[in-house]
Design a protein around this motif. Structure first.
Motif, short mmCIF file in Angstrom:
data_model
loop_
_atom_site.label_atom_id
_atom_site.label_comp_id
_atom_site.label_asym_id
_atom_site.label_seq_id
_atom_site.Cartn_x
_atom_site.Cartn_y
_atom_site.Cartn_z
N GLU A 235 76.67 19.35 -21.73
CA GLU A 235 75.95 20.53 -22.23
C GLU A 235 76.67 21.76 -21.71
OE1 GLU A 235 72.68 22.25 -24.38
OE2 GLU A 235 73.14 20.13 -24.08
N ARG B 287 66.16 13.92 -19.83
CA ARG B 287 66.43 13.91 -21.27
C ARG B 287 66.69 12.48 -21.76
NH1 ARG B 287 71.84 16.72 -23.53
NH2 ARG B 287 70.70 18.66 -23.22
N ARG B 288 67.50 11.75 -21.00
CA ARG B 288 67.83 10.39 -21.44
C ARG B 288 66.64 9.45 -21.33
NH1 ARG B 288 73.96 10.15 -18.84
NH2 ARG B 288 74.90 11.44 -20.50
N ALA C 263 67.64 16.99 -14.90
CA ALA C 263 67.26 17.32 -16.28
C ALA C 263 67.96 16.40 -17.27
CB ALA C 263 67.61 18.78 -16.58
N LEU C 264 69.22 16.08 -17.00
CA LEU C 264 69.94 15.15 -17.88
C LEU C 264 69.30 13.78 -17.84
CD1 LEU C 264 72.34 14.46 -19.72
CD2 LEU C 264 73.68 14.02 -17.65
N THR D 123 64.40 21.65 -19.44
CA THR D 123 65.49 20.98 -20.12
C THR D 123 66.80 21.31 -19.42
OG1 THR D 123 65.92 22.81 -21.65
CG2 THR D 123 64.27 21.17 -22.33
N ALA E 197 64.57 10.23 -24.31
CA ALA E 197 65.16 9.66 -25.52
C ALA E 197 64.90 8.15 -25.60
CB ALA E 197 66.66 9.94 -25.56
#
Length: 478
Positions: A183, A235-236, A231-232, A152, A239
Motif C-alpha cells: 500500500e 485486512r487479510r 492493519a495489514l 485501515t 478478507a
C-alpha cells in the motif's frame, strides 16, 4: 491533545526549539548592536568603563535568548575583542594595561558563556518536552485509532505522513528475494527527499520519503510500522472472513436448494407423471372431460417447473452479478400487460393505472419479470380476493403498487421477504410451496434483484384493512 479520531498532531520540525529564523535574528541583533556600539565609541568612552561592558553583555544575553549557544558563544568572544580594541586603553590594540580591566573582560567572557549555555540548555529542554508530548499524543492517537472498527492500512499510512510531515509513505512486503509495495499513499517523492525504512518483523517494511528525520523519530516510526503491520493483518483476516462467509452462504444456499428441490420439483413431476401414466392406460376409457383434466394437470405442472427453473437461473445470475439492464422509455400499462400474459386467474386482477401517467425508464424484460413474480406471489398467497395493480406519480417517481387483501406479513418480517428460502414471503404454505412463482422462496428475491439492477426499488408496505402491498418505484422518462 490528540483528537478522538486518532489522526494526531505533526511532530515539531526542529529538535532544538531554535529555528533558522531565530538564529539569524540573533546574529543580526549581535552584529548590529556591536556595530552601533563601535560607531558611538567616542561618546561611550567618556562614560564609565562599566557602561560598554554592560551594553555588550546585554547584546550577548539577547542573542543567547534568540539563537542559543551557537550564536551567543562566538558573540561573547567577539564582544570581548570589541571591548578590548575600542574601549580598553590603549585603544586600537589588544594590550590591556590595567589588571582590573583584564579581570572585567575575563569575567565578562565567563558570564556571557555561562548565560548562553543556560539559555541554550533551557531551550533544548523545552523543545524536548514539546516533542515528547507530541510523540505521546501521536502514539496515544495511534493506539486509540487501532481500536476503531474503521482502522485501515491507508489510515495508518496517512497518519504517518501527517505526523512526520512526509511526502510519501508505503508498506512493503518481502516476496522471495524482492520487496513489493502493499500500500502506498501520498505524492511522488523528489530526488531531494530523504528516505527512511523501519522494519516490522522479518517480512514487512515501513518506508517514508520526505524531509530528513531526526534519530528520535525512528522510535515513534517503529510503533507506526507495527500498527501498519497490524492493519495489514486485519485486512487479510477480514478478507478471509468475508471469503469464508461467502462460502458458508453458498453452502447454506446449496443445502436449502437441495432441500427445496427435493420437495418442490418432486411435486409437479409426480403430478405430470401420474397424469401421463393415467392417459397411457389402455384398460381405462377416459371421458373427454377426464382427459382434459389430466392434460390440464400436465400443463400446470409443466408451467410450475418452468417457473421454478427460471427463478433458479435468475437467482444464479444475481448471485454471480451478471445481470445487465438496458433502459428504455415505456408505459407502465405495457409492462403490466406483459406480466399478466403468463399468469392465470386474470379475472382476479383489477387495474387502476391512469392514462395520463408519465412514461418510465425501465428494462422491459427485467420489469416484466419483476411484476410477474410480484403478481404471482399476490395471487398465490394474498387470499382469494382480488389483486389490484395501481399506478401513481409521487415525489417525482412513478409507483406501481400490487395490492392484496390476504393475511399479510408482519412488519418485522419484511426484510425476510427477499431472503432466498426463508419461507416468509408465502405467508404460510401454499399450493406452490413457501413463496411466489416456482416455489423455493425465490420469486420476490429475484424480483428485488432485477428491480435494483435497473435502478428501481421494490419495497413492501401494509395494505389498509389487512394484506400486503408491494411497491415498485420507477424513474420517469425525461
Amino acid at each position: 491533545m490528540s483528537r478522538a479520531d486518532g489522526t494526531g498532531a505533526p511532530l515539531p520540525g526542529g529538535f532544538t526549539g531554535l529555528d533558522r529564523r531565530r538564529v539569524w535574528g540573533a546574529v543580526v541583533l549581535l552584529a548590529g548592536g556591536l556595530a552601533v556600539l563601535v560607531l558611538a565609541r567616542e561618546r561611550v568612552r567618556d562614560l564609565d568603563y562599566a557602561v560598554p561592558v554592560l551594553l555588550a553583555l546585554l547584546l550577548v544575553v539577547g542573542s543567547a535568548l534568540l539563537g542559543g549557544l551557537r550564536v551567543a558563544l562566538p558573540g561573547a568572544v567577539a564582544a570581548v575583542l570589541v571591548l578590548n580594541w575600542f574601549f580598553t586603553p590603549p585603544f586600537g590594540t589588544l594590550v590591556v594595561d590595567s589588571s582590573e580591566q583584564l579581570l572585567v573582560l575575563a569575567v565578562f567572557l565567563l558570564v556571557a558563556a555561562g548565560v548562553s549555555s543556560v539559555v541554550d540548555v533551557s531551550a533544548r529542554r523545552h523543545a524536548e518536552a514539546i516533542r515528547a508530548r507530541a510523540e505521546a499524543e501521536a502514539l496515544s492517537g495511534l493506539v486509540g485509532a487501532a481500536l476503531a472498527e474503521h482502522r485501515t492500512l491507508t489510515d495508518v499510512l496517512d497518519q504517518v505522513r501527517r505526523v512526520f510531515g512526509m511526502r510519501e509513505a508505503a508498506l512493503l512486503e518481502r516476496t522471495g528475494d524482492r520487496w513489493e509495495v502493499v500500500e502506498r499513499t501520498g505524492e511522488q517523492a523528489t530526488s531531494e527527499d530523504s528516505e527512511l525504512s523501519v522494519p516490522s518483523g522479518d517480512d514487512l517494511l515501513l518506508m517514508v520519503r520526505g524531509p530528513e528525520l531526526f534519530a528520535a523519530d525512528r522510535r515513534v516510526l517503529t510503533s507506526f510500522a507495527d500498527a501498519a503491520a497490524g492493519a495489514l493483518h486485519g485486512r487479510r483476516v477480514a478478507a478471509r472472513a468475508a471469503e469464508a462467509a461467502q462460502l458458508a452462504a453458498a453452502d447454506r444456499m446449496r443445502a436449502a436448494l437441495l432441500a427445496g428441490v427435493g420437495h418442490d420439483l418432486r411435486t409437479p413431476l409426480a403430478a405430470v407423471k401420474a397424469a401421463v401414466s393415467s392417459l397411457r392406460q389402455d384398460d381405462i376409457a377416459w371421458t373427454p372431460e377426464e382427459q382434459a383434466e389430466l392434460l390440464a394437470t400436465i400443463e400446470d405442472g409443466a408451467d410450475r417447473l418452468q417457473g421454478l427453473v427460471a427463478n433458479l437461473l435468475d437467482a444464479s445470475r444475481l448471485e454471480a452479478g451478471v445481470v445487465s439492464s438496458s433502459l428504455e422509455r415505456v408505459r407502465l400499462e405495457e409492462l403490466v400487460g406483459r406480466a399478466l400474459i403468463g399468469l392465470g386467474s386474470l379475472d382476479r386482477v383489477l387495474l387502476d393505472i391512469p392514462e395520463d401517467l408519465p412514461d418510465v425508464l425501465a428494462d422491459v424484460g427485467l420489469a416484466e419479470r419483476v411484476l410477474a413474480n410480484v403478481l404471482d406471489n399476490a395471487l398465490q398467497h394474498g387470499g382469494r380476493g382480488a389483486v389490484t395493480v395501481r399506478g401513481s406519480a409521487t415525489n417525482g417517481h412513478v409507483v406501481c403498487e400490487v395490492v392484496d387483501h390476504g393475511p399479510g406479513v408482519a412488519a418485522r418480517e419484511w426484510p425476510a421477504l427477499f431472503v432466498p428460502f426463508s419461507g416468509v414471503g408465502g405467508r404460510g404454505p401454499g399450493p406452490l410451496g413457501d413463496r411466489g412463482s416456482g416455489s423455493l422462496g425465490l420469486g420476490l428475491t429475484v424480483a428485488r434483484g432485477f428491480a435494483e439492477a435497473m435502478g428501481a426499488e421494490l419495497a413492501p408496505a401494509a395494505t389498509p384493512g389487512g394484506g400486503l402491498t408491494m411497491r415498485l418505484t420507477l424513474a420517469p422518462a425525461p
